[in-house]
Motif scaffolding. Sequence first.
Motif, mmCIF file in Angstrom:
data_model
loop_
_atom_site.group_PDB
_atom_site.id
_atom_site.type_symbol
_atom_site.label_atom_id
_atom_site.label_comp_id
_atom_site.label_asym_id
_atom_site.label_seq_id
_atom_site.Cartn_x
_atom_site.Cartn_y
_atom_site.Cartn_z
ATOM 1 N N UNK A 42 14.331 11.101 42.967
ATOM 2 C CA UNK A 42 15.765 11.188 42.626
ATOM 3 C C UNK A 42 16.064 11.123 41.812
ATOM 4 N N UNK A 43 17.316 10.801 40.716
ATOM 5 C CA UNK A 43 17.323 10.878 39.403
ATOM 6 C C UNK A 43 17.218 9.350 38.987
ATOM 7 N N UNK A 44 16.962 9.556 37.357
ATOM 8 C CA UNK A 44 16.433 8.781 37.045
ATOM 9 C C UNK A 44 17.602 7.560 36.721
ATOM 10 N N UNK A 175 17.695 21.590 23.664
ATOM 11 C CA UNK A 175 18.908 21.345 24.682
ATOM 12 C C UNK A 175 19.940 20.255 23.393
ATOM 13 N N UNK A 176 21.113 21.172 23.240
ATOM 14 C CA UNK A 176 22.326 20.613 22.361
ATOM 15 C C UNK A 176 23.186 19.722 23.104
ATOM 16 N N UNK A 177 23.794 18.814 23.220
ATOM 17 C CA UNK A 177 25.334 18.163 23.997
ATOM 18 C C UNK A 177 25.719 17.033 23.127
ATOM 19 N N UNK A 178 27.095 17.269 23.563
ATOM 20 C CA UNK A 178 28.378 16.783 22.800
ATOM 21 C C UNK A 178 29.433 16.268 23.648
ATOM 22 N N UNK A 179 29.698 14.870 23.214
ATOM 23 C CA UNK A 179 30.294 14.224 24.328
ATOM 24 C C UNK A 179 31.239 13.119 23.550
ATOM 25 N N UNK A 180 32.755 12.683 24.505
ATOM 26 C CA UNK A 180 33.360 12.507 24.159
ATOM 27 C C UNK A 180 33.815 11.439 25.088
ATOM 28 N N UNK A 181 34.612 9.606 24.442
ATOM 29 C CA UNK A 181 35.484 9.351 25.929
ATOM 30 C C UNK A 181 36.718 9.074 25.444
ATOM 31 N N UNK A 182 37.470 9.174 26.746
ATOM 32 C CA UNK A 182 39.011 8.724 26.043
ATOM 33 C C UNK A 182 39.347 7.644 27.621
ATOM 34 N N UNK A 183 40.103 6.971 26.979
ATOM 35 C CA UNK A 183 41.111 6.345 28.652
ATOM 36 C C UNK A 183 41.616 7.368 29.353
ATOM 37 N N UNK A 222 14.574 14.696 35.973
ATOM 38 C CA UNK A 222 15.892 14.787 37.251
ATOM 39 C C UNK A 222 16.902 13.855 36.833
ATOM 40 N N UNK A 223 17.757 14.144 35.785
ATOM 41 C CA UNK A 223 19.088 13.508 35.488
ATOM 42 C C UNK A 223 20.013 14.267 36.060
ATOM 43 N N UNK A 224 21.390 13.751 35.635
ATOM 44 C CA UNK A 224 23.052 14.260 34.889
ATOM 45 C C UNK A 224 23.299 15.241 33.843
ATOM 46 N N UNK A 225 22.209 14.774 32.677
ATOM 47 C CA UNK A 225 21.891 15.892 31.683
ATOM 48 C C UNK A 225 21.512 17.037 31.980
ATOM 49 N N UNK A 226 20.332 16.616 33.021
ATOM 50 C CA UNK A 226 19.578 18.020 32.918
ATOM 51 C C UNK A 226 20.286 19.210 33.779
ATOM 52 N N UNK A 227 21.162 18.612 35.099
ATOM 53 C CA UNK A 227 22.012 19.212 35.972
ATOM 54 C C UNK A 227 22.410 19.794 34.674
ATOM 55 N N UNK A 228 23.556 19.612 33.751
ATOM 56 C CA UNK A 228 24.257 19.600 32.359
ATOM 57 C C UNK A 228 24.284 20.990 32.861
#
Length: 512
Positions: A42-44, A175-183, A222-228
């Motif tokens: 199961x995912x985290x 692993x390097x991750x960038x993210x952005x949130x918007x409406x 086991x997570x969404x980030x790992x899947x990415x």
Amino acid sequence: MNNIKTKLQEVYIPFLIVSIGTILFYNIFRWTLDIKLGILPLKENLLNFWIPFTLPWIPILIWLRRRIRILNVRGKRDNGYFGYQFAMAAAMAVPIIISQNYIEKGSFDLNEISSISKVKELKNEKYFKINSFNIDHNSSLPYLTARTSGRNNDNLNFYLYLACPFEETSSIWYGVEYKKNLSNRINEQRKNSEYRTFLNKSEREFKTYNFQDVEYFERLGYSDDRDGFIEAIKERNPNLNEKEQIILVPKNDVFEERLGNSFFWIFGSFGIGALVLLVMVVIPKIDEKELNDFKKNKPLKEDDLKDMLGFLNPMGKNKATAILLLLNIIAFLIMTFDGLNIVSPTPKELLEIGGNRRIEVMNGEYWRLFSSMFIHGGILHLFMNLIGLGLGSSLLENILGSVKLIITYIVCGILASLASIYWHENTVSVGASGAIFGLYGLILAFTVFKIYPNYMRGMTWMLLGLYAGLSLLFGFLGGIDNAAHFGGLISGFVIGGILILTNKEQLKKNAS
């Protein structure tokens, strides 16, 4: 004084026992099967939040729900009792959720190693301090995706995952991750502009990224980030063994401070919850009748839980309604155990598990027209459709019969799927709403042509306005497949018209 003693003995002390037992059970379960043995698939996010959030309701409904009834709660009975159940669930869930952070991080030590290849030898470890390593910057592999979040999918989140290979190894990645949130309510032109800005900014930052600026590494579970990151690697290596890939993400905090005050707040949050419940139990008077019934082990006269479980009984009165509801719930559970995000799976994930899209259907994957009816884009999507399905099908089953209702549901769902791929060229469509709108199309036909008796038509018009009308309105605001909605509604109305032309008197008799 005797009343307080009774309330403590019959309600509060059982609550404490059940709460402590539930918290200990889940933590031991998680630590043994996931942390120690690594056999919990199961995912985290499920293990850290969703299961702890929902688990307390099981012992509450089994052991505590009946005990709460001995309290004479003012106001509407069910609402008052539900408030007590919710407070009990929160008092259990919060410390369980906090304890997951402690268990997940506190169960592992920091391993100082001389080279990156040593990571493979430490298969059951999570944290590493690597004395010397080099990164092949020019061979980084990107993967860009988006997810919605928030109530009614109000937020749009962009994620860019960059998997960078360590030198001298083929299956360990930085692993390097960038993210952005918007409406998610802004128009498509603005979304495209924000997307390009995010991508350009991330690319500029990555060109000057300092790979050596790291205190220690964390191996992703086991997570969404790992899947990415795995998706990024698969773009270049489609046949790789996913389980063998190790993703290390850099951490810049002090390792000894990673737990923060989580251990204190496990007990602190439970203490606060227990104190609140103590006040809630002591204040109201005792309902003597309920207390006597409880001691005699008499069942509740009005039991909403029993009614709900009866509604989901495929051998009960509403067989077809129960079967359709259970099929959608089971399909969602399969999605969850298959690793899809429980809140907002990506279109790619939905497509892989059976979502509907024009190019795949036109290439011979016709089964998607059917499978997409039982796949949902998150738990909120499922919940809203279950409500609509339960209300709509319960108004039709006695009129159509169980077999005809299921056939109508499937036919309308397939026609709604066809309408979706006709209208949308590259949209992944999922959900039961097209089939549900087919049922509401039948309800509309039965209302317009007066199959329902007079006393019911006001209710059916209200239901059509609240569910179908509002759903179509929100569809025009974006994010909802109105093509499937209209396809289902029209097909249901047509089927309803045909049934009325061929068997009107029998339908009216059944409806009455």
